[in-house]
Design an enzyme around this catalytic site. Structure first.
Site, PDB file in Angstrom:
ATOM      1  N   GLY A  11     -17.884  47.614  57.103  1.00 51.35           N
ATOM      2  CA  GLY A  11     -18.308  48.795  56.368  1.00 51.35           C
ATOM      3  C   GLY A  11     -19.796  49.008  56.525  1.00 51.35           C
ATOM      4  O   GLY A  11     -20.535  48.070  56.836  1.00 51.35           O
ATOM      5  N   GLN A  29     -28.145  52.038  54.752  1.00 48.03           N
ATOM      6  CA  GLN A  29     -28.333  50.870  55.631  1.00 48.03           C
ATOM      7  C   GLN A  29     -28.834  51.248  57.025  1.00 48.03           C
ATOM      8  O   GLN A  29     -29.265  50.372  57.773  1.00 48.03           O
ATOM      9  CB  GLN A  29     -27.015  50.084  55.767  1.00 48.03           C
ATOM     10  CG  GLN A  29     -26.602  49.399  54.481  1.00 48.03           C
ATOM     11  CD  GLN A  29     -25.361  48.558  54.704  1.00 48.03           C
ATOM     12  OE1 GLN A  29     -24.248  49.063  54.627  1.00 48.03           O
ATOM     13  NE2 GLN A  29     -25.543  47.284  55.019  1.00 48.03           N
ATOM     14  N   CYS A  76     -23.529  40.892  53.855  1.00 46.58           N
ATOM     15  CA  CYS A  76     -24.011  42.258  54.026  1.00 46.58           C
ATOM     16  C   CYS A  76     -24.902  42.310  55.258  1.00 46.58           C
ATOM     17  O   CYS A  76     -25.746  41.441  55.432  1.00 46.58           O
ATOM     18  CB  CYS A  76     -24.798  42.681  52.784  1.00 46.58           C
ATOM     19  SG  CYS A  76     -25.427  44.362  52.879  1.00 46.58           S
ATOM     20  N   LEU A  77     -24.709  43.331  56.081  1.00 49.47           N
ATOM     21  CA  LEU A  77     -25.515  43.454  57.301  1.00 49.47           C
ATOM     22  C   LEU A  77     -26.995  43.638  56.974  1.00 49.47           C
ATOM     23  O   LEU A  77     -27.844  43.348  57.802  1.00 49.47           O
ATOM     24  CB  LEU A  77     -25.008  44.640  58.141  1.00 49.47           C
ATOM     25  CG  LEU A  77     -23.588  44.494  58.709  1.00 49.47           C
ATOM     26  CD1 LEU A  77     -23.117  45.816  59.297  1.00 49.47           C
ATOM     27  CD2 LEU A  77     -23.516  43.383  59.746  1.00 49.47           C
ATOM     28  N   HIS A 135     -18.415  47.493  47.454  1.00 49.01           N
ATOM     29  CA  HIS A 135     -19.678  47.012  48.033  1.00 49.01           C
ATOM     30  C   HIS A 135     -20.462  48.179  48.654  1.00 49.01           C
ATOM     31  O   HIS A 135     -21.667  48.329  48.407  1.00 49.01           O
ATOM     32  CB  HIS A 135     -19.345  45.936  49.085  1.00 49.01           C
ATOM     33  CG  HIS A 135     -20.515  45.405  49.846  1.00 49.01           C
ATOM     34  ND1 HIS A 135     -20.868  44.076  49.844  1.00 49.01           N
ATOM     35  CD2 HIS A 135     -21.422  46.017  50.651  1.00 49.01           C
ATOM     36  CE1 HIS A 135     -21.933  43.903  50.601  1.00 49.01           C
ATOM     37  NE2 HIS A 135     -22.288  45.065  51.120  1.00 49.01           N
ATOM     38  N   GLU A 136     -19.763  49.007  49.450  1.00 50.35           N
ATOM     39  CA  GLU A 136     -20.455  50.101  50.153  1.00 50.35           C
ATOM     40  C   GLU A 136     -20.935  51.185  49.179  1.00 50.35           C
ATOM     41  O   GLU A 136     -22.029  51.718  49.337  1.00 50.35           O
ATOM     42  CB  GLU A 136     -19.551  50.730  51.226  1.00 50.35           C
ATOM     43  CG  GLU A 136     -19.068  49.775  52.321  1.00 50.35           C
ATOM     44  CD  GLU A 136     -20.173  48.967  52.981  1.00 50.35           C
ATOM     45  OE1 GLU A 136     -21.340  49.409  53.001  1.00 50.35           O
ATOM     46  OE2 GLU A 136     -19.874  47.860  53.476  1.00 50.35           O
ATOM     47  N   HIS A 162     -24.126  50.446  47.503  1.00 50.55           N
ATOM     48  CA  HIS A 162     -25.324  50.718  48.311  1.00 50.55           C
ATOM     49  C   HIS A 162     -25.895  52.106  48.002  1.00 50.55           C
ATOM     50  O   HIS A 162     -27.105  52.313  48.092  1.00 50.55           O
ATOM     51  CB  HIS A 162     -24.994  50.649  49.806  1.00 50.55           C
ATOM     52  CG  HIS A 162     -25.054  49.262  50.394  1.00 50.55           C
ATOM     53  ND1 HIS A 162     -26.201  48.497  50.384  1.00 50.55           N
ATOM     54  CD2 HIS A 162     -24.120  48.507  51.033  1.00 50.55           C
ATOM     55  CE1 HIS A 162     -25.965  47.328  50.996  1.00 50.55           C
ATOM     56  NE2 HIS A 162     -24.701  47.305  51.385  1.00 50.55           N
TER      57      HIS A 162
HETATM   58 NI    NI Z   1     -23.776  45.744  52.430  1.00 51.51          NI
END
Ligand code: NI
Length: 174
Positions: free
Chosen positions: A46, A51, A102-103, A144-145, A148
């Protein structure tokens, strides 16, 4: 399409509340396509627009629930989800604890409690209303997304955050 740079903490864009998308135009479609490509190359399940440094309410998710009864070659195909202006309209009281990475926070993982089942409303890339009921990992990924978009990252909700062993890192990548 092009791959965009994934921003990491402490970049302030990750702490900003993202603004609603109002124009479903060509420029938005380019952002969506770039985010899909960036997520696939990362690789990740995701990605939220902040991000890639763009503070708009948009997430992409690509995921398939693994069926342990089936062999690798027979696993169901991954499904791609694009949600513009997503909102969680319903959530189960029941929660589940699971491992997240998380990226934008490389090299760490955390244990986070999330609602087991959620309903998400939003719009597709053309501005058409869409709705999804998700459970388990898919529900976790969306929570989670969507966090953000509020400037929230998983360590804010985690009961524990640590640097994983190589095996743990492998498990989370899946
Ligand atoms: Ni993340």
């Amino acid at each position: 399409m092009s791959i965009r740079k994934i921003v990491t903490l402490p970049d302030p864009v990750l702490r900003r509340k993202a603004r609603k998308v109002t124009a479903f135009d060509k420029e938005l479609h380019t952002l969506i396509d770039d985010m899909i490509e960036t997520m696939r190359v990362a690789p990740g399940v995701g990605l939220a627009a902040p991000q890639v440094g763009d503070s708009r309410r948009l997430v992409v998710v690509e995921y398939a629930e693994e069926d342990e009864q089936l062999e690798e070659s027979q696993q169901p195909p991954k499904k791609l989800y694009v949600f513009v202006n997503p909102e969680i309209t319903d959530k189960s009281e029941e929660e589940e604890v699971g491992l997240e990475g998380c990226l934008s926070i490389p090299e760490l993982v955390g244990e986070v409690s999330r609602h087991s089942r959620i309903t998400i409303k939003g719009f597709n890339r053309h501005g058409k209303p869409i709705r999804l009921k998700a459970e388990g990992w898919l529900a976790r990924i969306f929570q989670h997304e969507i966090d953000h978009l509020e400037g929230i990252v998983y360590p804010d909700r985690a009961t524990r955050v640590w640097k994983p062993s190589a095996e743990e890192a492998e498990a989370i990548r899946d």
